[in-house]
Design a protein around this motif. Structure first.
Motif, PDB file in Angstrom:
ATOM      1  N   PRO A   1      57.959  46.848  18.543  1.00  0.00           N
ATOM      2  CA  PRO A   1      57.371  47.365  17.312  1.00  0.00           C
ATOM      3  C   PRO A   1      57.575  46.350  16.188  1.00  0.00           C
ATOM      4  N   VAL A   2      56.556  46.178  15.358  1.00  0.00           N
ATOM      5  CA  VAL A   2      56.640  45.247  14.232  1.00  0.00           C
ATOM      6  C   VAL A   2      56.029  45.891  12.988  1.00  0.00           C
ATOM      7  N   LYS A   3      56.549  45.533  11.824  1.00  0.00           N
ATOM      8  CA  LYS A   3      56.034  46.060  10.556  1.00  0.00           C
ATOM      9  C   LYS A   3      54.863  45.250  10.034  1.00  0.00           C
ATOM     10  N   ASP A   4      54.827  43.965  10.392  1.00  0.00           N
ATOM     11  CA  ASP A   4      53.811  43.044   9.879  1.00  0.00           C
ATOM     12  C   ASP A   4      53.336  42.183  11.046  1.00  0.00           C
ATOM     13  N   MET A   5      52.144  42.473  11.556  1.00  0.00           N
ATOM     14  CA  MET A   5      51.635  41.786  12.747  1.00  0.00           C
ATOM     15  C   MET A   5      51.469  40.293  12.498  1.00  0.00           C
ATOM     16  N   GLU A   6      50.965  39.912  11.347  1.00  0.00           N
ATOM     17  CA  GLU A   6      50.747  38.490  11.053  1.00  0.00           C
ATOM     18  C   GLU A   6      52.064  37.727  11.057  1.00  0.00           C
ATOM     19  N   ARG A   7      53.086  38.286  10.429  1.00  0.00           N
ATOM     20  CA  ARG A   7      54.411  37.645  10.398  1.00  0.00           C
ATOM     21  C   ARG A   7      54.998  37.566  11.806  1.00  0.00           C
ATOM     22  N   ALA A   8      54.867  38.646  12.584  1.00  0.00           N
ATOM     23  CA  ALA A   8      55.404  38.659  13.944  1.00  0.00           C
ATOM     24  C   ALA A   8      54.716  37.609  14.810  1.00  0.00           C
ATOM     25  N   CYS A   9      53.387  37.520  14.718  1.00  0.00           N
ATOM     26  CA  CYS A   9      52.659  36.522  15.499  1.00  0.00           C
ATOM     27  C   CYS A   9      53.032  35.108  15.057  1.00  0.00           C
ATOM     28  N   ALA A  10      53.203  34.911  13.763  1.00  0.00           N
ATOM     29  CA  ALA A  10      53.613  33.593  13.270  1.00  0.00           C
ATOM     30  C   ALA A  10      54.943  33.188  13.889  1.00  0.00           C
ATOM     31  N   PHE A  11      55.861  34.139  14.040  1.00  0.00           N
ATOM     32  CA  PHE A  11      57.151  33.836  14.656  1.00  0.00           C
ATOM     33  C   PHE A  11      57.018  33.568  16.151  1.00  0.00           C
ATOM     34  N   TYR A  12      56.442  34.508  16.876  1.00  0.00           N
ATOM     35  CA  TYR A  12      56.401  34.373  18.332  1.00  0.00           C
ATOM     36  C   TYR A  12      55.485  33.238  18.797  1.00  0.00           C
ATOM     37  N   VAL A  13      54.391  33.018  18.093  1.00  0.00           N
ATOM     38  CA  VAL A  13      53.479  31.932  18.457  1.00  0.00           C
ATOM     39  C   VAL A  13      53.938  30.619  17.831  1.00  0.00           C
ATOM     40  N   GLY A  14      54.155  30.626  16.525  1.00  0.00           N
ATOM     41  CA  GLY A  14      54.472  29.400  15.802  1.00  0.00           C
ATOM     42  C   GLY A  14      55.853  28.848  16.053  1.00  0.00           C
TER      43      GLY A  14
ATOM     44  N   GLU B   1      55.983  38.008  29.043  1.00  0.00           N
ATOM     45  CA  GLU B   1      54.893  38.658  28.341  1.00  0.00           C
ATOM     46  C   GLU B   1      55.494  39.724  27.438  1.00  0.00           C
ATOM     47  N   ILE B   2      55.081  39.733  26.183  1.00  0.00           N
ATOM     48  CA  ILE B   2      55.514  40.779  25.266  1.00  0.00           C
ATOM     49  C   ILE B   2      54.297  41.383  24.590  1.00  0.00           C
ATOM     50  N   HIS B   3      54.423  42.644  24.241  1.00  0.00           N
ATOM     51  CA  HIS B   3      53.371  43.360  23.538  1.00  0.00           C
ATOM     52  C   HIS B   3      53.904  43.718  22.157  1.00  0.00           C
ATOM     53  N   LEU B   4      53.147  43.404  21.130  1.00  0.00           N
ATOM     54  CA  LEU B   4      53.507  43.764  19.767  1.00  0.00           C
ATOM     55  C   LEU B   4      52.661  44.952  19.347  1.00  0.00           C
ATOM     56  N   THR B   5      53.292  45.946  18.755  1.00  0.00           N
ATOM     57  CA  THR B   5      52.574  47.111  18.248  1.00  0.00           C
ATOM     58  C   THR B   5      52.930  47.308  16.787  1.00  0.00           C
ATOM     59  N   LEU B   6      51.922  47.459  15.961  1.00  0.00           N
ATOM     60  CA  LEU B   6      52.124  47.613  14.531  1.00  0.00           C
ATOM     61  C   LEU B   6      52.657  49.011  14.230  1.00  0.00           C
ATOM     62  N   GLN B   7      53.835  49.055  13.622  1.00  0.00           N
ATOM     63  CA  GLN B   7      54.491  50.300  13.230  1.00  0.00           C
ATOM     64  C   GLN B   7      55.038  50.075  11.823  1.00  0.00           C
ATOM     65  N   LYS B   8      54.247  50.353  10.812  1.00  0.00           N
ATOM     66  CA  LYS B   8      54.589  49.995   9.432  1.00  0.00           C
ATOM     67  C   LYS B   8      55.901  50.595   8.941  1.00  0.00           C
ATOM     68  N   ASP B   9      56.304  51.752   9.452  1.00  0.00           N
ATOM     69  CA  ASP B   9      57.550  52.401   9.025  1.00  0.00           C
ATOM     70  C   ASP B   9      58.694  52.175  10.010  1.00  0.00           C
ATOM     71  N   TYR B  10      58.566  51.188  10.855  1.00  0.00           N
ATOM     72  CA  TYR B  10      59.543  50.935  11.919  1.00  0.00           C
ATOM     73  C   TYR B  10      60.912  50.553  11.363  1.00  0.00           C
ATOM     74  N   LYS B  11      61.947  51.147  11.954  1.00  0.00           N
ATOM     75  CA  LYS B  11      63.332  50.763  11.675  1.00  0.00           C
ATOM     76  C   LYS B  11      63.917  50.298  13.001  1.00  0.00           C
ATOM     77  N   ALA B  12      64.414  49.085  13.026  1.00  0.00           N
ATOM     78  CA  ALA B  12      64.922  48.491  14.261  1.00  0.00           C
ATOM     79  C   ALA B  12      66.104  49.281  14.821  1.00  0.00           C
ATOM     80  N   ALA B  13      66.160  49.329  16.135  1.00  0.00           N
ATOM     81  CA  ALA B  13      67.262  49.994  16.837  1.00  0.00           C
ATOM     82  C   ALA B  13      68.510  49.112  16.776  1.00  0.00           C
TER      83      ALA B  13
END
Length: 125
Positions: free
Chosen positions: A19-32, A57-69
């Motif tokens: 789960p990620v709060k910001d898809m663009e930021r997450a992709c920038a990290f995992y890809v970049g 392989e990882i799947h990112l899902t946008l969850q704007k209110d996500y709190k990390a475990a």
């Protein structure tokens, strides 16, 4: 559960869902930063993305209110744990458990991605 014989079921791919709060930021990290390649995305704005790097392989899902475990959500085996540890450190990621040789035969550490997802990384000693 019953005592009936277990059917022979072939399992295929299993991929971790991050789960990620910001898809663009997450992709920038995992890809970049980590070198994953985006192989699929869905939605407008994008709410789901599949990334691959080597056999991972990882799947990112946008969850704007996500709190990390407060526990590890994935374990990744790599060929050079020291290099990945340095890469994470140099990008200012939080190292939850420092790099060390474990008695179970792995050199390992745990870091948090930009969304706070804890990822355990290991390499056979």
């Amino acid at each position: 559960m019953t005592d009936s014989p277990m059917p022979e079921i072939g399992f295929g791919r299993v991929a971790a869902m991050f789960p990620v709060k910001d898809m663009e930021r997450a992709c920038a990290f995992y890809v970049g930063v980590l070198g994953f390649t985006k192989t699929f995305e869905n939605g407008q704005p994008v709410g789901f993305t599949i990334l691959k790097q080597g056999k991972a392989e990882i799947h990112l899902t946008l969850q704007k209110d996500y709190k990390a475990a407060p526990f590890n959500i994935a374990h990744i085996m790599v060929d050079d744990v020291d290099a990945l540890h340095e890469l994470c450190r140099s990008h200012g990621l939080r190292i939850v458990k420092g790099l060390r040789d474990q008695d179970y035969g792995l050199r390992a550490f745990v870091f948090e991605d930009p969304d706070g997802n804890r990822i355990d990384v290991g390499q056979p000693i």
